[in-house]
Write an enzyme that holds these catalytic residues in place. Structure first.
Site, PDB file in Angstrom:
ATOM      1  N   MET A 109      -4.915   6.307  -4.211  1.00 18.85           N
ATOM      2  CA  MET A 109      -5.938   6.061  -5.308  1.00 18.85           C
ATOM      3  C   MET A 109      -7.185   6.590  -4.734  1.00 18.85           C
ATOM      4  O   MET A 109      -7.460   6.036  -3.444  1.00 18.85           O
ATOM      5  CB  MET A 109      -5.894   4.538  -5.473  1.00 18.85           C
ATOM      6  N   GLY A 197     -10.803   3.577  -1.933  1.00 25.66           N
ATOM      7  CA  GLY A 197      -9.860   4.367  -1.688  1.00 25.66           C
ATOM      8  C   GLY A 197      -8.523   3.601  -1.025  1.00 25.66           C
ATOM      9  O   GLY A 197      -8.778   2.587  -0.121  1.00 25.66           O
ATOM     10  N   SER A 198      -7.464   3.709  -1.520  1.00 21.14           N
ATOM     11  CA  SER A 198      -6.190   3.283  -1.047  1.00 21.14           C
ATOM     12  C   SER A 198      -4.860   3.593  -1.457  1.00 21.14           C
ATOM     13  O   SER A 198      -4.944   4.775  -1.923  1.00 21.14           O
ATOM     14  CB  SER A 198      -6.410   1.797  -1.316  1.00 21.14           C
ATOM     15  N   ARG A 199      -3.880   2.966  -1.270  1.00 22.21           N
ATOM     16  CA  ARG A 199      -2.490   3.517  -1.440  1.00 22.21           C
ATOM     17  C   ARG A 199      -1.597   2.561  -2.000  1.00 22.21           C
ATOM     18  O   ARG A 199      -1.639   1.518  -1.535  1.00 22.21           O
ATOM     19  CB  ARG A 199      -2.054   4.379  -0.329  1.00 22.21           C
TER      20      ARG A 199
END
Length: 229
Positions: A109, A197-199
């Site tokens: 993301m 931002g991430s996952r």
């Protein structure tokens, strides 16, 4: 589940961003008023708006939360838990919970994506565990095991365990998880929220039919990731 219960919250701005947006708007209005009425400097007023107006709009955009309903039956389906891009589809050894091989599908993301997370399957929450860790860049392979994360294990109506892992990135420093152990959960409901931002990783049983490809963009609660056997 054709008769699944939907506990939807119809929000356009995610509740995680309400306080931030309100405080930012107040600050923007107060400083603008001071520049216009007290200092009486139109140049400073318009320069301030030109710089901080777009920043405020970026903040609002980040916390947007579109209302989405998955259309159709959800039996054995795995739906994308997040907006983003597929960065991993591979067989891995999951050593912490399953202690065997699983099919991992990861969605990265970016800061421009919607950061609300949805439940990927219908079922029941088995447990939720927060794990402290590092803040490597979210797209790196080691982020899945070394970064700060929140693990949610979901048991589907067929008795299959699915692990959904929210991972903090280099910029993301806060993971919010609404899931609670013992709760029934359904596609269309929010699992949580990750700031910046991430996952999100999914650990699926081997043999799961996968419908997405590497670098494919996903839409949370809309894109079908796969189907369980």
């Amino acid at each position: 589940m054709s008769n699944r219960i939907k506990k939807l919250k119809k929000v356009r701005i995610h509740r995680e961003g309400t306080r931030t947006i309100v405080l930012s708007l107040i600050a923007l209005a107060v400083i603008s008023a001071i520049l216009w009425f007290c200092i009486n400097s139109k140049i400073l007023f318009w320069c301030f708006l030109a710089i901080f107006g777009p920043i405020f709009l970026i903040i609002v955009n980040f916390y947007r939360c579109p209302i989405r309903l998955f259309k159709g039956e959800t039996d054995k389906l795995i739906v994308a838990p997040a907006d983003g891009k597929i960065v991993v589809i591979e067989e891995v050894e999951e050593k912490q919970y399953f202690k065997d091989k699983r099919l991992m599908v990861s969605i990265f993301m970016s800061p421009l994506n919607v950061h609300a997370n949805w439940f990927p399957v219908d079922g029941k929450v088995k447990f939720v565990k927060h794990v402290s860790g590092n803040f490597h860049k979210a797209w790196l392979p080691k982020a899945s095991e070394e970064n700060e994360r929140a693990d949610t294990m979901i048991t589907t109506p067929e008795g299959v365990d699915i692990l959904c892992r929210q991972i903090a990135g280099a910029m993301a420093r806060r993971i919010v998880t609404y899931a609670k152990a013992g709760d029934e959960c359904f596609i269309d409901e929010h699992l949580g929220f990750i700031k910046l931002g991430s996952r999100v990783d999914l650990y699926l049983p081997l043999g799961t039919e996968i419908f997405v490809n590497m670098d494919e963009c996903t839409v949370g609660n809309q894109t079908i990731i796969g189907r369980l056997q």
